[in-house]
Design a protein around this motif. Structure first.
Motif, PDB file in Angstrom:
ATOM      1  N   VAL A   1       0.859  -1.188   0.000  1.00  9.33           N
ATOM      2  CA  VAL A   1       0.000   0.000   0.000  1.00  9.33           C
ATOM      3  C   VAL A   1       0.895   1.237   0.000  1.00  9.33           C
ATOM      4  CG1 VAL A   1      -1.845   1.232   1.186  1.00  9.33           C
ATOM      5  CG2 VAL A   1      -1.775  -1.268   1.256  1.00  9.33           C
ATOM      6  N   PRO A   2       1.223   1.762  -1.179  1.00 11.47           N
ATOM      7  CA  PRO A   2       2.118   2.924  -1.251  1.00 11.47           C
ATOM      8  C   PRO A   2       1.343   4.230  -1.079  1.00 11.47           C
ATOM      9  CG  PRO A   2       1.612   2.164  -3.456  1.00 11.47           C
ATOM     10  CD  PRO A   2       0.852   1.277  -2.512  1.00 11.47           C
ATOM     11  N   ALA A   3       0.820   4.428   0.127  1.00 12.75           N
ATOM     12  CA  ALA A   3       0.010   5.617   0.394  1.00 12.75           C
ATOM     13  C   ALA A   3       0.424   6.228   1.722  1.00 12.75           C
ATOM     14  CB  ALA A   3      -1.473   5.247   0.428  1.00 12.75           C
ATOM     15  N   SER A   4       0.457   7.554   1.765  1.00 18.20           N
ATOM     16  CA  SER A   4       0.751   8.253   3.014  1.00 18.20           C
ATOM     17  C   SER A   4      -0.516   8.794   3.661  1.00 18.20           C
ATOM     18  CB  SER A   4       1.721   9.410   2.754  1.00 18.20           C
ATOM     19  OG  SER A   4       1.165  10.312   1.809  1.00 18.20           O
ATOM     20  N   THR A   5      -1.563   8.990   2.885  1.00 15.96           N
ATOM     21  CA  THR A   5      -2.796   9.552   3.430  1.00 15.96           C
ATOM     22  C   THR A   5      -4.002   8.829   2.844  1.00 15.96           C
ATOM     23  OG1 THR A   5      -3.920  11.649   3.907  1.00 15.96           O
ATOM     24  CG2 THR A   5      -3.073  11.354   1.674  1.00 15.96           C
ATOM     25  N   PHE A   6      -5.131   8.865   3.576  1.00  8.91           N
ATOM     26  CA  PHE A   6      -6.308   8.093   3.209  1.00  8.91           C
ATOM     27  C   PHE A   6      -7.557   8.967   3.317  1.00  8.91           C
ATOM     28  CE2 PHE A   6      -3.037   5.338   4.841  1.00  8.91           C
ATOM     29  CZ  PHE A   6      -3.068   4.227   4.001  1.00  8.91           C
ATOM     30  N   VAL A   7      -8.596   8.608   2.586  1.00  5.18           N
ATOM     31  CA  VAL A   7      -9.861   9.328   2.639  1.00  5.18           C
ATOM     32  C   VAL A   7     -10.439   9.227   4.048  1.00  5.18           C
ATOM     33  CG1 VAL A   7     -12.212   9.460   1.710  1.00  5.18           C
ATOM     34  CG2 VAL A   7     -10.292   8.898   0.196  1.00  5.18           C
ATOM     35  N   ALA A   8     -10.926  10.340   4.561  1.00  7.68           N
ATOM     36  CA  ALA A   8     -11.424  10.405   5.934  1.00  7.68           C
ATOM     37  C   ALA A   8     -12.610   9.468   6.151  1.00  7.68           C
ATOM     38  CB  ALA A   8     -11.832  11.838   6.279  1.00  7.68           C
ATOM     39  N   GLY A   9     -12.711   8.961   7.385  1.00  8.04           N
ATOM     40  CA  GLY A   9     -13.858   8.155   7.761  1.00  8.04           C
ATOM     41  C   GLY A   9     -13.577   6.679   7.915  1.00  8.04           C
ATOM     42  N   GLY A  10     -12.370   6.206   7.559  1.00  9.63           N
ATOM     43  CA  GLY A  10     -12.047   4.791   7.653  1.00  9.63           C
ATOM     44  C   GLY A  10     -11.100   4.490   8.797  1.00  9.63           C
ATOM     45  N   ASP A  11     -10.505   3.305   8.754  1.00  4.19           N
ATOM     46  CA  ASP A  11      -9.579   2.892   9.806  1.00  4.19           C
ATOM     47  C   ASP A  11      -8.232   3.588   9.715  1.00  4.19           C
ATOM     48  OD1 ASP A  11     -11.474   1.130  10.813  1.00  4.19           O
ATOM     49  OD2 ASP A  11     -10.765  -0.536   9.583  1.00  4.19           O
ATOM     50  N   PHE A  12      -7.884   4.099   8.542  1.00  2.00           N
ATOM     51  CA  PHE A  12      -6.599   4.738   8.330  1.00  2.00           C
ATOM     52  C   PHE A  12      -6.818   6.193   7.916  1.00  2.00           C
ATOM     53  CE2 PHE A  12      -6.114   0.240   7.397  1.00  2.00           C
ATOM     54  CZ  PHE A  12      -4.996  -0.104   8.140  1.00  2.00           C
ATOM     55  N   ALA A  13      -5.983   7.073   8.440  1.00  2.00           N
ATOM     56  CA  ALA A  13      -6.060   8.486   8.071  1.00  2.00           C
ATOM     57  C   ALA A  13      -4.732   8.980   7.498  1.00  2.00           C
ATOM     58  CB  ALA A  13      -6.455   9.333   9.277  1.00  2.00           C
ATOM     59  N   TYR A  14      -3.643   8.725   8.263  1.00  2.00           N
ATOM     60  CA  TYR A  14      -2.321   9.170   7.837  1.00  2.00           C
ATOM     61  C   TYR A  14      -1.325   8.091   8.244  1.00  2.00           C
ATOM     62  CZ  TYR A  14       1.512  12.404   6.884  1.00  2.00           C
ATOM     63  OH  TYR A  14       2.622  13.008   6.355  1.00  2.00           O
ATOM     64  N   ALA A  15      -0.496   7.671   7.307  1.00  2.00           N
ATOM     65  CA  ALA A  15       0.329   6.482   7.522  1.00  2.00           C
ATOM     66  C   ALA A  15       1.274   6.614   8.715  1.00  2.00           C
ATOM     67  CB  ALA A  15       1.116   6.149   6.261  1.00  2.00           C
TER      68      ALA A  15
END
Length: 348
Positions: free
Chosen positions: A32-46
């Motif tokens: 998962v090459p992501a540092s940030t995620f769409v708000a509202g889920g289990d992940f927000a910022y890596a």
């Protein structure tokens, strides 16, 4: 995590723990090459919550060690996070012979006046018992790096001092310090867990939720977060750890026995299992000549990969107190007879 993971043997946990489940899920967790995620889920910022790649690795290691695991950018990142939990002026004991990076970090903290550090010989049982009742933290290695001495972990737990065990050499398949009463386990996953000399990554594992939360907060605070690719590679390496460790250990036991019978070898230390051997030659020049004469075994630092590595540890400033002719030998997956022929000709 699969609800039946606790029913599995360690070998099965290494292969299956942390694997995605459910219809349509990938067999292996993706990078998962992501540092940030769409708000509202289990992940927000890596940097805060990690990614699904980290979580899968943490689930697998946690299942093997019997606790909650936290990933770090390197083994030293995990070490720094553990020490970051200590208050100013805390007393810490560390083996005289142990990983030079850890001792270097402790020495730096001591020079700054942040920690008080006591070095104790691994064989000094009375010294360790006293430290367990007097100090705030015992930093243990068993086997020790690079001399491969053993410390009785269980005898030092339950006292005043928090007990931390660097389990890099033994791996969770060879030893589970949390079950022996230790508070925190750390790993350089760069080594045997990754197993292919192609990543830097560290791990810390604990059962106490306050310690777990503190380690996660320290990871965020120190910025010691792993890369997505590194976490994925470490998880892939973990899947083959049981078969690699078993095969490399068989070869190590064979070679340790043959080295012990060679006239050029003064002393061999092998703890009876694992992939690491320590043996002493006559002096520094003899040891350097031996390393330079090898053609299959590689002269390089680090350990735990599929390739066999040797080095004279006293060549490093942090290990200048190690016997000058001591060779640390990380046994790989090559044919044992090919390895012995190379060792034998270099010893000659």
């Amino acid at each position: 995590m699969n609800d039946r993971v606790n029913e599995w043997t360690p070998r099965t946990r290494a292969v299956a723990a942390g694997r995605p489940s459910g219809p349509g899920e990938p067999l292996n967790v993706p990078i998962v090459p992501a540092s940030t995620f769409v708000a509202g889920g289990d992940f927000a910022y890596a940097r805060e919550e990690g990614t699904r790649t980290w979580v899968a690795l943490e689930e697998a290691i946690g299942a093997l060690e019997g606790g909650s695991a936290i990933t770090f950018a390197s083994g030293m990142g995990a070490v720094a996070a553990v020490l970051d939990l200590l208050p100013a002026g805390a007393g810490v004991a560390v083996p005289t012979f142990s990983y030079s990076g850890t001792r270097g970090l402790l020495d730096h903290a001591a020079k700054q006046g942040r920690l008080k550090v006591r070095r104790i010989d691994p064989s000094d049982r009375e010294g360790w018992a006293a430290a367990a009742g007097e100090l705030d933290l015992l930093w243990l290695e068993s086997p020790t790096n690079p001399t491969l001495e053993l410390i009785d972990i269980a005898s030092l737990t339950g006292g005043k001092a928090r007990v931390v065990v660097d389990n890099t050499f033994a791996t969770p398949l060879g030893q589970q310090p949390l079950a022996l009463g230790a508070d925190i386990v750390v790993h350089s996953a760069t080594k045997l867990i990754g197993g292919h000399s192609d990543l830097l990554l560290g791990l810390a594992v604990a059962t106490d939720e306050t310690l777990v939360a503190g380690l996660r907060a320290a990871r965020t605070r120190l910025g010691a977060t792993p890369g997505a690719l590194e976490a994925w590679l470490a998880l892939r390496g973990l899947r083959t750890l049981p078969v690699r460790l078993a095969e490399q250990s068989r070869t190590a036991a064979l070679l340790a026995d043959r080295l012990a019978g060679h006239p050029a070898v003064r002393r061999v230390s092998y703890p009876g299992q694992g992939t690491m051997i320590a043996f002493e030659l006559a002096d520094a020049d003899t040891a350097e000549g031996f390393c330079a004469s090898l053609s299959l075994v590689v002269h390089a630092t680090s350990l735990g990969g599929v390739e066999s590595l040797v080095e004279r540890r006293a060549r490093w400033a942090g290990d200048a107190h190690v016997p000058p002719g001591l060779i640390r030998f990380s046994v790989g997956l090559e044919d044992p007879e090919d390895l012995w022929r190379d060792l034998n000709q270099a010893l000659g």
